[in-house]
Design a protein around this motif. Structure first.
Motif, PDB file in Angstrom:
ATOM      1  N   SER A   1      -6.705 -40.470 -44.814  1.00  0.00           N
ATOM      2  CA  SER A   1      -7.103 -41.849 -44.527  1.00  0.00           C
ATOM      3  C   SER A   1      -6.895 -42.179 -43.055  1.00  0.00           C
ATOM      4  CB  SER A   1      -6.307 -42.827 -45.395  1.00  0.00           C
ATOM      5  OG  SER A   1      -6.536 -42.593 -46.762  1.00  0.00           O
ATOM      6  N   PHE A   2      -5.775 -41.731 -42.507  1.00  0.00           N
ATOM      7  CA  PHE A   2      -5.470 -41.989 -41.090  1.00  0.00           C
ATOM      8  C   PHE A   2      -6.514 -41.333 -40.190  1.00  0.00           C
ATOM      9  CE2 PHE A   2      -3.237 -41.105 -37.086  1.00  0.00           C
ATOM     10  CZ  PHE A   2      -2.785 -42.383 -36.780  1.00  0.00           C
ATOM     11  N   TYR A   3      -6.888 -40.092 -40.521  1.00  0.00           N
ATOM     12  CA  TYR A   3      -7.889 -39.380 -39.731  1.00  0.00           C
ATOM     13  C   TYR A   3      -9.244 -40.079 -39.808  1.00  0.00           C
ATOM     14  CZ  TYR A   3     -11.594 -35.970 -38.897  1.00  0.00           C
ATOM     15  OH  TYR A   3     -12.741 -35.355 -38.467  1.00  0.00           O
ATOM     16  N   GLN A   4      -9.638 -40.501 -41.008  1.00  0.00           N
ATOM     17  CA  GLN A   4     -10.924 -41.156 -41.178  1.00  0.00           C
ATOM     18  C   GLN A   4     -10.998 -42.470 -40.408  1.00  0.00           C
ATOM     19  OE1 GLN A   4     -13.672 -40.145 -42.485  1.00  0.00           O
ATOM     20  NE2 GLN A   4     -13.008 -38.301 -43.543  1.00  0.00           N
ATOM     21  N   GLN A   5      -9.867 -43.152 -40.265  1.00  0.00           N
ATOM     22  CA  GLN A   5      -9.871 -44.423 -39.562  1.00  0.00           C
ATOM     23  C   GLN A   5      -9.795 -44.251 -38.048  1.00  0.00           C
ATOM     24  OE1 GLN A   5      -8.117 -47.870 -41.132  1.00  0.00           O
ATOM     25  NE2 GLN A   5      -7.561 -46.981 -43.087  1.00  0.00           N
ATOM     26  N   LYS A   6      -9.262 -43.115 -37.599  1.00  0.00           N
ATOM     27  CA  LYS A   6      -9.090 -42.900 -36.166  1.00  0.00           C
ATOM     28  C   LYS A   6     -10.237 -42.121 -35.523  1.00  0.00           C
ATOM     29  CE  LYS A   6      -5.131 -44.870 -35.218  1.00  0.00           C
ATOM     30  NZ  LYS A   6      -5.032 -45.965 -34.222  1.00  0.00           N
ATOM     31  N   ARG A   7     -10.945 -41.315 -36.315  1.00  0.00           N
ATOM     32  CA  ARG A   7     -11.959 -40.448 -35.722  1.00  0.00           C
ATOM     33  C   ARG A   7     -13.158 -41.253 -35.226  1.00  0.00           C
ATOM     34  NH1 ARG A   7     -16.405 -38.603 -38.718  1.00  0.00           N
ATOM     35  NH2 ARG A   7     -16.631 -39.539 -40.788  1.00  0.00           N
ATOM     36  N   LYS A   8     -13.964 -40.605 -34.417  1.00  0.00           N
ATOM     37  CA  LYS A   8     -15.165 -41.233 -33.876  1.00  0.00           C
ATOM     38  C   LYS A   8     -16.190 -41.426 -34.984  1.00  0.00           C
ATOM     39  CE  LYS A   8     -18.635 -40.532 -30.239  1.00  0.00           C
ATOM     40  NZ  LYS A   8     -19.106 -39.602 -29.166  1.00  0.00           N
ATOM     41  N   LYS A   9     -16.651 -42.677 -35.160  1.00  0.00           N
ATOM     42  CA  LYS A   9     -17.610 -42.995 -36.224  1.00  0.00           C
ATOM     43  C   LYS A   9     -18.787 -43.744 -35.612  1.00  0.00           C
ATOM     44  CE  LYS A   9     -14.245 -45.094 -38.168  1.00  0.00           C
ATOM     45  NZ  LYS A   9     -13.389 -45.959 -39.016  1.00  0.00           N
ATOM     46  N   GLU A  10     -19.948 -43.123 -35.641  1.00  0.00           N
ATOM     47  CA  GLU A  10     -21.120 -43.763 -35.071  1.00  0.00           C
ATOM     48  C   GLU A  10     -22.410 -43.191 -35.653  1.00  0.00           C
ATOM     49  OE1 GLU A  10     -20.549 -42.984 -30.900  1.00  0.00           O
ATOM     50  OE2 GLU A  10     -21.867 -41.224 -30.976  1.00  0.00           O
ATOM     51  N   ILE A  11     -23.445 -44.007 -35.627  1.00  0.00           N
ATOM     52  CA  ILE A  11     -24.787 -43.614 -36.055  1.00  0.00           C
ATOM     53  C   ILE A  11     -25.709 -43.837 -34.866  1.00  0.00           C
ATOM     54  CG2 ILE A  11     -26.650 -43.993 -37.714  1.00  0.00           C
ATOM     55  CD1 ILE A  11     -24.530 -45.379 -39.510  1.00  0.00           C
TER      56      ILE A  11
ATOM     57  N   MET B   1     -31.364 -34.134 -50.801  1.00  0.00           N
ATOM     58  CA  MET B   1     -30.797 -35.431 -50.449  1.00  0.00           C
ATOM     59  C   MET B   1     -29.502 -35.221 -49.671  1.00  0.00           C
ATOM     60  SD  MET B   1     -29.859 -38.631 -52.983  1.00  0.00           S
ATOM     61  CE  MET B   1     -28.688 -37.721 -53.991  1.00  0.00           C
ATOM     62  N   GLU B   2     -29.353 -35.937 -48.560  1.00  0.00           N
ATOM     63  CA  GLU B   2     -28.128 -35.904 -47.760  1.00  0.00           C
ATOM     64  C   GLU B   2     -27.423 -37.241 -47.913  1.00  0.00           C
ATOM     65  OE1 GLU B   2     -26.575 -33.706 -45.842  1.00  0.00           O
ATOM     66  OE2 GLU B   2     -27.987 -32.040 -45.830  1.00  0.00           O
ATOM     67  N   SER B   3     -26.152 -37.208 -48.337  1.00  0.00           N
ATOM     68  CA  SER B   3     -25.395 -38.437 -48.584  1.00  0.00           C
ATOM     69  C   SER B   3     -24.392 -38.695 -47.471  1.00  0.00           C
ATOM     70  CB  SER B   3     -24.656 -38.344 -49.924  1.00  0.00           C
ATOM     71  OG  SER B   3     -25.568 -38.167 -50.982  1.00  0.00           O
ATOM     72  N   PHE B   4     -24.232 -39.970 -47.119  1.00  0.00           N
ATOM     73  CA  PHE B   4     -23.280 -40.379 -46.097  1.00  0.00           C
ATOM     74  C   PHE B   4     -22.438 -41.518 -46.660  1.00  0.00           C
ATOM     75  CE2 PHE B   4     -27.311 -39.120 -44.228  1.00  0.00           C
ATOM     76  CZ  PHE B   4     -26.935 -38.068 -43.404  1.00  0.00           C
ATOM     77  N   SER B   5     -21.158 -41.270 -46.815  1.00  0.00           N
ATOM     78  CA  SER B   5     -20.267 -42.297 -47.341  1.00  0.00           C
ATOM     79  C   SER B   5     -19.902 -43.283 -46.234  1.00  0.00           C
ATOM     80  CB  SER B   5     -18.994 -41.655 -47.900  1.00  0.00           C
ATOM     81  OG  SER B   5     -18.069 -42.660 -48.282  1.00  0.00           O
ATOM     82  N   LEU B   6     -19.974 -44.576 -46.557  1.00  0.00           N
ATOM     83  CA  LEU B   6     -19.594 -45.632 -45.607  1.00  0.00           C
ATOM     84  C   LEU B   6     -18.249 -46.246 -45.989  1.00  0.00           C
ATOM     85  CD1 LEU B   6     -22.994 -47.481 -45.014  1.00  0.00           C
ATOM     86  CD2 LEU B   6     -21.943 -45.670 -43.676  1.00  0.00           C
ATOM     87  N   TYR B   7     -17.509 -45.542 -46.827  1.00  0.00           N
ATOM     88  CA  TYR B   7     -16.237 -46.077 -47.321  1.00  0.00           C
ATOM     89  C   TYR B   7     -15.261 -46.337 -46.182  1.00  0.00           C
ATOM     90  CZ  TYR B   7     -12.315 -46.719 -50.523  1.00  0.00           C
ATOM     91  OH  TYR B   7     -11.251 -47.242 -51.210  1.00  0.00           O
ATOM     92  N   PHE B   8     -15.243 -45.443 -45.191  1.00  0.00           N
ATOM     93  CA  PHE B   8     -14.351 -45.604 -44.039  1.00  0.00           C
ATOM     94  C   PHE B   8     -15.103 -46.105 -42.802  1.00  0.00           C
ATOM     95  CE2 PHE B   8     -12.144 -42.440 -46.640  1.00  0.00           C
ATOM     96  CZ  PHE B   8     -10.853 -42.947 -46.654  1.00  0.00           C
ATOM     97  N   PHE B   9     -16.361 -46.496 -42.996  1.00  0.00           N
ATOM     98  CA  PHE B   9     -17.175 -46.911 -41.857  1.00  0.00           C
ATOM     99  C   PHE B   9     -17.240 -48.429 -41.707  1.00  0.00           C
ATOM    100  CE2 PHE B   9     -21.046 -47.616 -39.421  1.00  0.00           C
ATOM    101  CZ  PHE B   9     -21.020 -46.582 -38.484  1.00  0.00           C
ATOM    102  N   CYS B  10     -17.198 -49.135 -42.836  1.00  0.00           N
ATOM    103  CA  CYS B  10     -17.354 -50.590 -42.784  1.00  0.00           C
ATOM    104  C   CYS B  10     -16.878 -51.218 -44.086  1.00  0.00           C
ATOM    105  CB  CYS B  10     -18.827 -50.961 -42.548  1.00  0.00           C
ATOM    106  SG  CYS B  10     -19.893 -50.476 -43.931  1.00  0.00           S
TER     107      CYS B  10
END
Length: 366
Positions: A280-290, A327-336
């Motif tokens: 969870s810590f890694y997902q919140q700290k890593r670079k997240k962008e589209i 199909m390619e899936s992208f989880s937004l659980y840690f994105f927004c």
């Protein structure tokens, strides 16, 4: 052109997989037994015993097939191009028939149900192609694989020359079904709306000569809080459940500092137990962008050219790029925030349209 196309309901499809697994297992078992018996010498009494055992084995291996045949209720939808009609079959008996010309359009839908398992329960989501006449709505086909179902739905549209109605209410004609995502029509409410996001999502838009980027600084205190307690519980479970078995948990410390084995096990159980928190810590700290350019979308550092994909769909907290084969899936659980998932989907579609040079006056993008 083929005379007919058949689709089974998803449970019948699963039963077919189970039957093939049973057959493969049985053939392998009989092969091993035959190979073993080929090196054995039998007398007359042994042959009688072998015959009796073989009869019991045949019954044993046939029993699962009998149970499946009795408990299953196979259903099929058949598109017959000779009679130009749709048939619904149940146990190979026709229960309903509809002429092709009655079908005006199709849509996609889904439903879920819960299955009890040995370790609890799981939710099964079934995707469906729904048919619509002037007076009736009904299910045509179903599958747990959305990509496959989507391909079959478009196949129906092409064969019957009827439109597909999207979730936004747009009617896509058969000739437009294979258009790439940046050449598809968008609803007016998406194109003309000023899309905004919740302040809690920490989203910002940056434009450059290379394209437009949606950046996320989303940090959920609730997720982090839950992951901390989950890690503590997981650590305690690992330490005492396995430590007591081998006598290396804190309860077995006789001295301080404890033995080297006990210290290693302590740090090992803590390290494994911290996995939920660290993830969870890694997902919140890593670079997240589209990032969206004129020709492609870049998500998590991977490039997805628009020409290779036909649509962007939403499945709960996921956004999925789909085409006729995958199909390619992208989880937004840690994105927004989950309330912003639909907004992000609309933002992506609108930005792709703008980046690709779309024209609001065109009914179909060229």
């Amino acid at each position: 052109m083929e005379k007919e196309i058949r689709w089974s309901d998803h449970k019948s499809t699963n039963f077919k997989s189970v039957r093939w697994f049973l057959i493969a297992f049985e053939v392998l078992t009989f092969g091993v037994l035959a190979f073993s018996f080929s090196f054995t010498e039998f007398n007359e009494d042994d042959m009688i015993t072998l015959a009796i055992i073989s009869c019991f084995m045949v019954v044993f291996f046939a029993l699962p097939h009998i149970i499946l045949a009795v408990t299953s209720n196979p259903k099929e939808t058949v598109f017959n191009f000779e009679t130009k009609s749709i048939l619904w079959l149940q146990k190979n008996k026709e229960v309903k028939r509809l002429p092709f010309h009655s079908l005006k359009r199709i849509t996609y839908s889904d439903y879920s149900y819960t299955v009890k398992t040995k370790n609890g329960s799981r939710t099964v989501t079934v995707y469906t192609v729904m048919g619509h006449t002037d007076t009736e709505n009904f299910q045509l086909i179903e599958s747990t694989n959305f990509s496959k179902l989507r391909f079959d739905g478009e196949l129906i549209c092409k064969h019957l020359a009827i439109p597909l109605q999207t979730a936004n209410g747009i009617l896509v004609q058969p000739k437009d079904l294979d258009l790439p995502i940046h050449k598809r029509k968008l609803p007016t409410n998406v194109l003309e709306t000023n899309i905004s996001f919740s302040p809690n999502s920490g989203l910002s838009v940056e434009k450059s000569s290379e394209g437009t980027t949606l950046k996320s600084q989303y940090k959920s205190k609730v997720i982090l809080f839950v992951s901390v307690f989950l890690s503590i519980a997981f650590s305690l479970f690992l330490h005492f459940a396995f430590g007591d078995i081998f006598g290396v948990s804190v309860a077995y410390w006789d001295t301080f500092p404890p033995s080297l084995t006990q210290i290693i096990f302590l740090f090992g159980s803590l390290s494994l137990g911290l996995i939920p928190f660290l993830y969870s810590f890694y997902q919140q700290k890593r670079k997240k962008e589209i990032k969206l350019t004129k020709t492609s979308m870049i998500w998590n550092g991977k490039t997805y050219p628009y020409d290779n994909w036909e649509d962007l769909i939403q499945m709960d907290h996921k956004l999925c790029l789909v085409n006729d084969s995958k199909m390619e899936s992208f989880s937004l659980y840690f994105f927004c925030e989950l309330s912003d998932v639909t907004n992000i989907k609309h933002w992506i579609l609108k930005t792709i349209f703008e980046q690709a040079g779309g024209d609001l006056d065109l009914a179909r993008f060229e």
